[in-house]
Design a protein around this motif. Structure first.
Motif, short mmCIF file in Angstrom:
data_model
loop_
_atom_site.label_atom_id
_atom_site.label_comp_id
_atom_site.label_asym_id
_atom_site.label_seq_id
_atom_site.Cartn_x
_atom_site.Cartn_y
_atom_site.Cartn_z
N ASP A 202 146.24 78.96 -10.32
CA ASP A 202 146.40 78.48 -11.14
C ASP A 202 145.59 78.45 -12.62
OD1 ASP A 202 147.61 75.54 -9.71
OD2 ASP A 202 144.97 74.76 -9.67
N ASP A 203 144.94 79.47 -12.72
CA ASP A 203 144.19 80.21 -13.70
C ASP A 203 145.32 81.81 -13.99
OD1 ASP A 203 143.25 81.63 -12.10
OD2 ASP A 203 141.45 81.70 -12.04
N PHE A 204 146.09 81.69 -13.26
CA PHE A 204 146.97 82.95 -13.30
C PHE A 204 148.03 82.65 -15.04
CE2 PHE A 204 151.24 84.68 -13.32
CZ PHE A 204 150.62 86.39 -12.46
N ARG A 205 147.36 84.32 -15.59
CA ARG A 205 148.25 84.50 -17.16
C ARG A 205 149.07 86.16 -17.04
NH1 ARG A 205 147.68 80.02 -16.38
NH2 ARG A 205 145.89 78.13 -17.68
N LEU A 206 149.91 86.46 -17.70
CA LEU A 206 150.99 87.62 -17.73
C LEU A 206 151.43 87.58 -18.17
CD1 LEU A 206 151.97 89.68 -15.70
CD2 LEU A 206 154.06 87.80 -15.64
N GLU A 207 151.04 88.87 -19.06
CA GLU A 207 151.71 89.36 -20.34
C GLU A 207 153.20 89.26 -20.83
OE1 GLU A 207 150.24 89.90 -23.54
OE2 GLU A 207 148.47 88.54 -22.76
N ILE A 208 154.07 89.27 -20.53
CA ILE A 208 155.12 89.04 -21.15
C ILE A 208 155.81 89.52 -22.33
CG2 ILE A 208 157.29 88.29 -21.19
CD1 ILE A 208 156.36 85.38 -19.82
N PRO A 209 156.49 91.16 -21.72
CA PRO A 209 156.82 91.91 -22.98
C PRO A 209 158.30 91.27 -24.57
CG PRO A 209 157.57 92.63 -21.07
CD PRO A 209 157.57 91.29 -20.65
N ASN A 210 158.03 91.40 -25.19
CA ASN A 210 158.84 90.89 -26.56
C ASN A 210 160.28 91.60 -26.08
OD1 ASN A 210 157.03 89.09 -27.54
ND2 ASN A 210 155.71 90.13 -28.64
N ASN A 211 161.39 90.96 -27.26
CA ASN A 211 162.16 91.88 -27.16
C ASN A 211 162.79 91.61 -26.07
OD1 ASN A 211 162.00 91.87 -30.65
ND2 ASN A 211 160.27 93.94 -29.47
N LEU A 212 163.21 90.52 -25.08
CA LEU A 212 163.78 90.79 -23.89
C LEU A 212 165.07 90.35 -23.73
CD1 LEU A 212 160.99 89.68 -20.93
CD2 LEU A 212 162.09 92.55 -22.01
N ARG A 213 166.27 90.39 -23.52
CA ARG A 213 167.46 90.18 -23.27
C ARG A 213 167.51 88.49 -22.57
NH1 ARG A 213 169.59 94.43 -22.11
NH2 ARG A 213 170.13 93.44 -19.68
N VAL A 214 166.73 88.28 -21.55
CA VAL A 214 166.74 87.42 -21.03
C VAL A 214 165.56 87.27 -20.31
CG1 VAL A 214 167.78 86.27 -18.30
CG2 VAL A 214 169.10 87.90 -19.61
N LEU A 215 164.58 86.29 -19.58
CA LEU A 215 163.78 85.85 -19.08
C LEU A 215 163.67 84.95 -18.25
CD1 LEU A 215 160.46 86.15 -19.15
CD2 LEU A 215 160.44 85.19 -20.71
N GLN A 216 163.90 84.78 -17.30
CA GLN A 216 164.26 84.02 -16.50
C GLN A 216 162.88 83.79 -15.13
OE1 GLN A 216 167.99 83.48 -14.52
NE2 GLN A 216 166.94 83.05 -12.71
N VAL A 217 162.53 82.35 -15.00
CA VAL A 217 161.03 82.41 -14.18
C VAL A 217 161.19 81.50 -12.94
CG1 VAL A 217 158.42 82.19 -14.30
CG2 VAL A 217 160.26 83.01 -16.32
N GLU A 218 160.90 80.94 -12.51
CA GLU A 218 161.52 80.20 -10.84
C GLU A 218 160.93 79.55 -10.66
OE1 GLU A 218 163.32 78.86 -6.40
OE2 GLU A 218 163.34 81.12 -7.14
N HIS A 219 158.97 79.74 -11.00
CA HIS A 219 158.19 79.08 -10.98
C HIS A 219 157.30 79.34 -11.99
CE1 HIS A 219 158.76 78.23 -7.45
NE2 HIS A 219 158.74 78.67 -6.08
N SER A 220 157.51 78.64 -13.06
CA SER A 220 156.90 78.95 -14.74
C SER A 220 156.19 78.21 -15.27
CB SER A 220 157.57 79.19 -15.76
OG SER A 220 159.13 77.36 -15.35
N GLY A 221 154.88 77.60 -13.82
CA GLY A 221 154.02 76.88 -13.96
C GLY A 221 153.12 77.63 -15.14
N PHE A 222 152.50 78.75 -14.74
CA PHE A 222 151.71 79.58 -15.42
C PHE A 222 151.82 79.51 -16.84
CE2 PHE A 222 154.88 82.72 -14.47
CZ PHE A 222 154.83 83.61 -15.14
N ILE A 223 152.86 79.68 -17.41
CA ILE A 223 153.61 80.13 -19.26
C ILE A 223 153.17 78.92 -20.29
CG2 ILE A 223 155.32 80.81 -20.42
CD1 ILE A 223 156.81 81.95 -18.53
N LYS A 224 152.21 78.76 -20.47
CA LYS A 224 151.90 77.10 -21.27
C LYS A 224 152.49 77.08 -22.90
CE LYS A 224 149.72 76.06 -17.88
NZ LYS A 224 149.71 76.00 -16.11
#
Length: 325
Positions: free
Chosen positions: A188-210
Motif C-alpha cells: 500500500d505504501d509502495f512508491r516508485l520514481e518514474i523517469p520523465n520524457n517517456l514516450r509511453v507509460l503503461q501501468v496495469e496496477h497503477s494504484g501506487f501512482i497518486k
C-alpha cells in the motif's frame, strides 16, 4: 551454438566462395540472408565472423529484443517480420533455431554474441520477476554491465511482492522510451520514481501512482488501468492541462477509475460536444485506443492545442480517453 538447420548444413563448404566474392556481390548475398543465418555464418570461422560484423558496421539492420520470461527468448525484427532464438522441445521447426541448453546461461551468451555480431544495442527487455526470484538482482546487475539503458523496459511478477526488486531495477537500468509494469503486486505504501520524457507509460496496477505524482509526469502517452484517481482529480487535471500548467508533452491518455461520474469532470470544464469522425478515430487507433464511441468533447488548451476526449461508463467504473490532434 547447436548444429545449423538443414538449409545451412552445407554452409561451411560454401563459405570460401562467399568470402571470395567482390564486395558488392558479397553484400548482396548477405542481404538476402535472415539474421539467424547470418549469426550461424558468423560462428563458422574468425574470417566469417569479421565479414558479418563488417556487414553491420555502418548501421544496425535489425531490432533486437530480450525476453526473460517463461519461455525466455531473443527476438530479432525487421519490417514486421520476427525471428526467434529460444529453447524448443519440438523437432522440425525451421523458423526457430534450437539455441539453448541451460536456458539462462545460454541466453546471456547469446545476448553478448548478438550485440557483438549484429552491431546493435537491444531495443527492449522484458523481465518476469517470477522466473527466478532469488536471481533478480544478479540478472539486473548483468544487464547493467552489458547495456545500462533500453528504449523499452517491461517488468512483470504476479506471485510475490517485488517492490524492492522493481526499485532496484529502476535505479540501475535506464528506460528512455517505454516503461510497462505488468501484473505487479505492490504494498500500500509502495512508491516508485518514474523517469520523465517517456514516450509511453503503461501501468496495469497503477494504484501506487497518486494524484500528486500523476501531475508531475512528463510522458507523451499515459495508460493507467485500475487507477486510484477520482473524478474530482480528473477535473483538476483537465483544468491544469488547459492552462498549460502540466503535462505539456502529453499526446494521449487512457485512465480507468472506479468512479462512474468522470463524465461530470469533463462537463465541468469548457468544452464542445463533437462527432468523432473517421480522422479522429484514426488518431485513437494510432494509440491502440479502440472504442465505438461516436460522440466526444473537444477541449482547447490556452496555447490553442485541441484534444478530443470521450468517456466510457459502466455502473461502477469509468474510462477516460483523450488524444491531441
Amino acid at each position: 551454438m547447436e548444429q545449423a538447420s538443414e538449409n545451412l548444413d552445407n554452409l561451411e563448404e560454401e563459405v570460401f566462395p562467399l568470402l571470395k566474392l567482390p564486395s558488392i556481390g558479397m553484400e548482396n548475398a548477405l542481404s538476402i540472408m535472415t539474421p539467424l543465418e547470418l549469426i550461424e555464418l558468423s560462428s563458422l570461422s574468425v574470417r566469417s565472423k569479421t565479414t558479418v560484423k563488417n556487414f553491420f558496421r555502418i548501421k544496425p539492420k535489425f531490432e533486437t529484443h530480450l525476453n526473460i520470461i517463461d519461455g525466455a527468448h531473443i527476438r530479432i525484427s525487421k519490417n514486421y517480420q520476427d525471428w526467434f532464438l529460444k529453447k524448443i522441445n519440438k523437432p522440425g521447426i525451421e523458423e526457430e533455431r534450437r539455441f539453448m541448453n541451460n536456458e539462462m546461461n545460454e541466453l546471456t551468451k547469446a545476448f553478448e554474441y548478438i550485440k557483438e555480431v549484429l552491431g546493435c544495442d537491444f531495443k527492449s527487455v522484458r523481465i518476469d520477476l517470477d522466473k527466478s526470484p532469488t536471481e533478480n538482482r544478479r540478472l539486473i546487475d548483468w544487464l547493467r554491465s552489458q547495456q545500462p539503458s533500453f528504449d523499452t523496459i517491461a517488468v512483470e511478477g504476479n506471485y510475490l511482492n517485488y517492490d524492492d526488486d522493481v526499485k532496484y531495477l529502476m535505479e540501475n537500468l535506464k528506460v528512455t522510451g517505454e516503461f510497462i509494469p505488468v501484473k505487479l503486486r505492490h504494498a500500500d505504501d509502495f512508491r516508485l520514481e518514474i523517469p520523465n520524457n517517456l514516450r509511453v507509460l503503461q501501468v496495469e496496477h497503477s494504484g501506487f501512482i497518486k494524484f500528486e505524482q500523476f501531475m508531475k509526469l512528463d510522458c507523451e502517452q499515459i495508460v493507467f488501468f485500475q487507477s486510484p484517481l477520482t473524478s474530482q482529480e480528473i477535473h483538476r487535471f483537465l483544468k491544469s492541462w488547459m492552462a498549460c500548467e502540466s503535462h505539456l508533452n502529453l499526446k494521449a491518455l487512457q485512465v480507468s477509475i472506479v468512479h462512474p461520474d468522470v463524465i461530470d469532470a469533463v462537463n465541468g470544464v469548457p468544452h464542445e460536444e463533437v462527432e468523432i469522425d473517421d480522422n479522429i478515430q484514426e488518431v485513437f487507433r494510432r494509440y491502440a485506443f479502440f472504442h465505438l464511441q461516436t460522440r466526444g468533447f473537444n477541449i482547447t488548451r490556452s496555447d490553442g492545442k485541441i484534444a478530443t476526449a470521450c468517456v466510457l461508463q459502466s455502473r461502477d467504473k469509468s474510462r477516460l480517453y483523450l488524444v491531441l490532434h
